[in-house]
Scaffold this motif. Structure first.
Motif, PDB file in Angstrom:
ATOM      1  N   SER A 330      -9.357  11.314  87.455  1.00  0.00           N
ATOM      2  CA  SER A 330     -10.555  10.546  87.765  1.00  0.00           C
ATOM      3  C   SER A 330     -11.386  10.212  86.539  1.00  0.00           C
ATOM      4  CB  SER A 330     -11.424  11.331  88.751  1.00  0.00           C
ATOM      5  OG  SER A 330     -11.801  12.583  88.180  1.00  0.00           O
ATOM      6  N   TYR A 331     -10.925  10.640  85.350  1.00  0.00           N
ATOM      7  CA  TYR A 331     -11.705  10.355  84.135  1.00  0.00           C
ATOM      8  C   TYR A 331     -10.783  10.154  82.953  1.00  0.00           C
ATOM      9  CZ  TYR A 331     -15.053  10.862  80.323  1.00  0.00           C
ATOM     10  OH  TYR A 331     -15.819  10.646  79.215  1.00  0.00           O
ATOM     11  N   ASN A 332     -10.778   8.970  82.401  1.00  0.00           N
ATOM     12  CA  ASN A 332     -10.056   8.671  81.156  1.00  0.00           C
ATOM     13  C   ASN A 332     -10.934   7.719  80.350  1.00  0.00           C
ATOM     14  OD1 ASN A 332      -7.272   9.918  81.683  1.00  0.00           O
ATOM     15  ND2 ASN A 332      -7.550   8.658  83.506  1.00  0.00           N
ATOM     16  N   ALA A 333     -11.185   8.055  79.095  1.00  0.00           N
ATOM     17  CA  ALA A 333     -12.158   7.283  78.305  1.00  0.00           C
ATOM     18  C   ALA A 333     -11.825   7.372  76.822  1.00  0.00           C
ATOM     19  CB  ALA A 333     -13.574   7.813  78.554  1.00  0.00           C
ATOM     20  N   SER A 334     -12.588   6.625  76.010  1.00  0.00           N
ATOM     21  CA  SER A 334     -12.483   6.649  74.535  1.00  0.00           C
ATOM     22  C   SER A 334     -11.095   6.263  74.041  1.00  0.00           C
ATOM     23  CB  SER A 334     -12.867   8.040  73.976  1.00  0.00           C
ATOM     24  OG  SER A 334     -14.155   8.396  74.386  1.00  0.00           O
ATOM     25  N   GLY A 335     -10.504   5.233  74.617  1.00  0.00           N
ATOM     26  CA  GLY A 335      -9.145   4.837  74.264  1.00  0.00           C
ATOM     27  C   GLY A 335      -9.054   4.080  72.943  1.00  0.00           C
ATOM     28  N   LYS A 336      -7.993   4.366  72.196  1.00  0.00           N
ATOM     29  CA  LYS A 336      -7.697   3.635  70.955  1.00  0.00           C
ATOM     30  C   LYS A 336      -6.182   3.515  70.831  1.00  0.00           C
ATOM     31  CE  LYS A 336     -11.825   5.502  68.751  1.00  0.00           C
ATOM     32  NZ  LYS A 336     -12.163   6.393  69.896  1.00  0.00           N
ATOM     33  N   VAL A 337      -5.716   2.353  70.415  1.00  0.00           N
ATOM     34  CA  VAL A 337      -4.286   2.095  70.275  1.00  0.00           C
ATOM     35  C   VAL A 337      -3.893   2.277  68.806  1.00  0.00           C
ATOM     36  CG1 VAL A 337      -2.499   0.318  70.450  1.00  0.00           C
ATOM     37  CG2 VAL A 337      -4.193   0.578  72.274  1.00  0.00           C
ATOM     38  N   SER A 338      -2.724   2.884  68.579  1.00  0.00           N
ATOM     39  CA  SER A 338      -2.232   3.087  67.218  1.00  0.00           C
ATOM     40  C   SER A 338      -1.950   1.747  66.549  1.00  0.00           C
ATOM     41  CB  SER A 338      -0.964   3.942  67.242  1.00  0.00           C
ATOM     42  OG  SER A 338       0.039   3.326  68.043  1.00  0.00           O
ATOM     43  N   ALA A 339      -1.869   1.763  65.224  1.00  0.00           N
ATOM     44  CA  ALA A 339      -1.703   0.518  64.469  1.00  0.00           C
ATOM     45  C   ALA A 339      -0.424  -0.222  64.839  1.00  0.00           C
ATOM     46  CB  ALA A 339      -1.731   0.820  62.969  1.00  0.00           C
ATOM     47  N   ASP A 340       0.623   0.518  65.230  1.00  0.00           N
ATOM     48  CA  ASP A 340       1.873  -0.142  65.611  1.00  0.00           C
ATOM     49  C   ASP A 340       1.887  -0.565  67.078  1.00  0.00           C
ATOM     50  OD1 ASP A 340       2.181   2.239  66.978  1.00  0.00           O
ATOM     51  OD2 ASP A 340       3.888   2.953  65.798  1.00  0.00           O
ATOM     52  N   GLY A 341       0.817  -0.290  67.797  1.00  0.00           N
ATOM     53  CA  GLY A 341       0.706  -0.727  69.182  1.00  0.00           C
ATOM     54  C   GLY A 341       1.520   0.089  70.175  1.00  0.00           C
ATOM     55  N   LYS A 342       2.137   1.167  69.718  1.00  0.00           N
ATOM     56  CA  LYS A 342       3.042   1.916  70.594  1.00  0.00           C
ATOM     57  C   LYS A 342       2.361   3.016  71.393  1.00  0.00           C
ATOM     58  CE  LYS A 342       7.159   1.114  67.745  1.00  0.00           C
ATOM     59  NZ  LYS A 342       8.258   1.742  66.954  1.00  0.00           N
ATOM     60  N   SER A 343       1.186   3.462  70.968  1.00  0.00           N
ATOM     61  CA  SER A 343       0.561   4.622  71.605  1.00  0.00           C
ATOM     62  C   SER A 343      -0.917   4.374  71.857  1.00  0.00           C
ATOM     63  CB  SER A 343       0.719   5.873  70.727  1.00  0.00           C
ATOM     64  OG  SER A 343       2.067   6.137  70.451  1.00  0.00           O
ATOM     65  N   LEU A 344      -1.412   4.946  72.952  1.00  0.00           N
ATOM     66  CA  LEU A 344      -2.835   4.925  73.285  1.00  0.00           C
ATOM     67  C   LEU A 344      -3.319   6.362  73.331  1.00  0.00           C
ATOM     68  CD1 LEU A 344      -5.448   3.501  74.509  1.00  0.00           C
ATOM     69  CD2 LEU A 344      -4.444   4.027  76.747  1.00  0.00           C
ATOM     70  N   VAL A 345      -4.331   6.697  72.528  1.00  0.00           N
ATOM     71  CA  VAL A 345      -4.915   8.030  72.571  1.00  0.00           C
ATOM     72  C   VAL A 345      -6.249   7.928  73.292  1.00  0.00           C
ATOM     73  CG1 VAL A 345      -6.139   7.873  70.345  1.00  0.00           C
ATOM     74  CG2 VAL A 345      -5.396  10.097  71.210  1.00  0.00           C
ATOM     75  N   PHE A 346      -6.580   8.943  74.058  1.00  0.00           N
ATOM     76  CA  PHE A 346      -7.819   8.887  74.831  1.00  0.00           C
ATOM     77  C   PHE A 346      -8.218  10.297  75.260  1.00  0.00           C
ATOM     78  CE2 PHE A 346      -5.713   9.452  78.988  1.00  0.00           C
ATOM     79  CZ  PHE A 346      -4.414   9.061  78.689  1.00  0.00           C
ATOM     80  N   VAL A 347      -9.392  10.418  75.889  1.00  0.00           N
ATOM     81  CA  VAL A 347      -9.861  11.691  76.434  1.00  0.00           C
ATOM     82  C   VAL A 347      -9.645  11.670  77.937  1.00  0.00           C
ATOM     83  CG1 VAL A 347     -11.870  13.170  76.807  1.00  0.00           C
ATOM     84  CG2 VAL A 347     -11.543  12.048  74.599  1.00  0.00           C
ATOM     85  N   THR A 348      -9.037  12.720  78.449  1.00  0.00           N
ATOM     86  CA  THR A 348      -8.787  12.804  79.892  1.00  0.00           C
ATOM     87  C   THR A 348      -9.400  14.085  80.431  1.00  0.00           C
ATOM     88  OG1 THR A 348      -7.060  12.665  81.599  1.00  0.00           O
ATOM     89  CG2 THR A 348      -6.576  14.020  79.666  1.00  0.00           C
ATOM     90  N   GLN A 349      -9.807  14.044  81.695  1.00  0.00           N
ATOM     91  CA  GLN A 349     -10.328  15.248  82.345  1.00  0.00           C
ATOM     92  C   GLN A 349      -9.172  15.958  83.031  1.00  0.00           C
ATOM     93  OE1 GLN A 349     -13.113  14.753  85.614  1.00  0.00           O
ATOM     94  NE2 GLN A 349     -14.252  16.554  84.969  1.00  0.00           N
ATOM     95  N   SER A 350      -8.824  17.127  82.487  1.00  0.00           N
ATOM     96  CA  SER A 350      -7.712  17.903  83.022  1.00  0.00           C
ATOM     97  C   SER A 350      -7.977  19.366  82.699  1.00  0.00           C
ATOM     98  CB  SER A 350      -6.381  17.435  82.391  1.00  0.00           C
ATOM     99  OG  SER A 350      -5.299  18.239  82.818  1.00  0.00           O
ATOM    100  N   GLY A 351      -8.756  20.030  83.569  1.00  0.00           N
ATOM    101  CA  GLY A 351      -9.196  21.385  83.250  1.00  0.00           C
ATOM    102  C   GLY A 351     -10.148  21.396  82.071  1.00  0.00           C
TER     103      GLY A 351
END
Length: 428
Positions: A330-351
């Motif tokens: 129910s919570y995913n935020a602060s997303g950024k994609v790597s320079a090669d476009g292959k990965s998305l890093v973000f903050v998720t609510q999981s414990g």
């Protein structure tokens, strides 16, 4: 939950949390599944310099978690040229490769740094190079050597000749700090008794955009790191926050509340004389649209609660329809994609709030961290490491994790809280 999501408009919450000063240092607390054993011999004449080269290279490679550094200073004689290497002795140390080199005076008061990376089994040269630098740039030369070794051995671009920015707070004093990627040589480029937040590097690494509350409200500034000049890039009615650079460095995506809700706009970032009164609205739906970040091809990743909870979306750099990218939890935020476009890093609510990464082709998600108050993830230039903020001992600290979750490191500051890291591009 939504309070956290909307923190960019809640400046006072930062007063209770943020940052410190001085150099920071890394403690590696995890390593890669397969480490490359490399013997490093002290370079000839390096102790006569302000900064010996091999200690920096050794620290860089160790910090990556992918290398097992083996000291080769006890070889007799210590090799400074490929022809002087006793490959049998190097192999007996368990090394697969060996780094040797020498330092000597060059023209115009500069210094020549020659090095060779040799394969211990085949005795073949893997890398050979000469750097000419001023004596004051020996750390830079060492980081360049680390980058070339890292790329040759792993096949991925380096990350050591880059810089990081972060916010510190000690007492009532906020500082915007800039340091080398290893935390060395930190400098405060702005200090204030009012909150500073959301530093973001321009694509060429010469400017920083950030939010300052010195005008008793959030205003987006741009600061030129070479000249020290700074100017207001976004100063509209209400909150001005969450700046993100366009790939060409000419625009900033910002979040404004000028019409009541939180919407993403584009403003000019071309220079001190840019027209900061013009802003083009890109979103016009949902209660909160925030945390924009550009992909390398000019699309915008952002967080919105338009679907009922904070999730990450993607839209054109000109706005319009948006595609939802995250669906787990129910919570995913602060997303950024790597320079090669292959990965998305973000903050998720999981414990708790943790750093996660998504494979953009398969949409598979992996939680990278095991702490519970993580935020502000930022990719290294090569996309192989993620720097983020977390908490330890009741204060804010920075930590790093590899994109596969196997290598972990913590950055230690001398005092205070450290928050909101931003990893800059490689230095030219």
């Amino acid at each position: 939950m939504l309070l956290r999501f909307a923190r960019f408009v809640l400046a006072m919450s930062l007063l209770a949390s943020a940052a410190a000063r001085a150099d920071i240092s890394f403690d590696v607390v995890g390593v890669g599944a397969n480490q490359y054993p490399i013997a490093i011999a002290p370079f000839q004449n390096e102790v006569q310099q302000q900064q010996p080269v091999t200690t920096v290279v050794s620290d860089d490679l160790t910090r990556s978690g992918l290398f097992k550094v083996i000291g080769a200073g006890d070889l007799s004689p210590v090799p400074y040229q490929p022809s002087q290497i006793n490959f049998g002795a190097v192999a007996a140390k368990g090394a697969q490769t060996v780094l040797i080199g020498n330092v000597s005076p060059s023209s115009n008061g500069q210094v020549s740094v020659k090095f060779w990376l040799m394969d211990a089994a085949s005795k073949q040269q893997l890398v050979g190079y000469e750097l000419i630098v001023p004596p004051t740039k020996m750390r830079y030369a060492a980081h360049k050597i680390s980058d070339m070794i890292y790329q040759k051995i792993t096949g991925f671009g380096g990350m050591f000749t880059s810089r990081i920015a972060y916010i510190t707070k000690q007492g009532k004093r906020f500082e915007l700090q800039v340091a080398d990627a290893d935390g060395f040589g930190s400098q405060a480029i702005l200090a204030s008794n009012q909150p500073i937040m959301s530093p973001k590097w321009s694509p060429d690494g010469t400017r920083l955009a950030y939010v300052s509350f010195e005008d008793q409200k959030p205003v987006v500034y741009i600061q030129d790191l070479l000249s020290g000049k700074r100017w207001k890039a976004s100063n509209f009615k209400g909150s001005n926050s969450a700046p993100a650079w366009s790939p060409d460095g000419s625009k900033l995506a910002v979040v404004l509340t000028r019409t009541g809700g939180s919407q993403i706009y584009l403003v000019d970032a071309s220079g001190p004389n840019s027209n900061s009164s013009n802003a083009r609205q890109l979103t016009n739906t949902g209660d909160i649209n925030t945390e924009p970040s550009f992909t390398a091809d000019g699309q915008i990743i952002f967080t919105s609660d338009r679907g009922g909870s904070p999730q990450i979306y993607r839209m054109s750099g000109n706005g319009g329809a948006a595609e939802r990218l995250t669906f787990q939890g129910s919570y995913n935020a602060s997303g950024k994609v790597s320079a090669d476009g292959k990965s998305l890093v973000f903050v998720t609510q999981s414990g708790g709030y943790k750093v996660a990464i998504m494979d953009m082709s398969t949409r598979q998600v992996q939680v990278l961290t095991d702490s519970s108050r993580d935020d502000s993830p930022t990719f290294a230039p090569n996309g192989r490491m993620v720097l983020y903020e977390t908490q330890a001992g009741g204060k804010g600290v920075l930590a790093a994790v590899s994109s596969d979750g196997r290598v972990k490191a913590r950055l230690r500051a001398q005092a205070g809280d450290v928050r909101q890291p931003a990893w800059g591009p490689m230095l030219k």
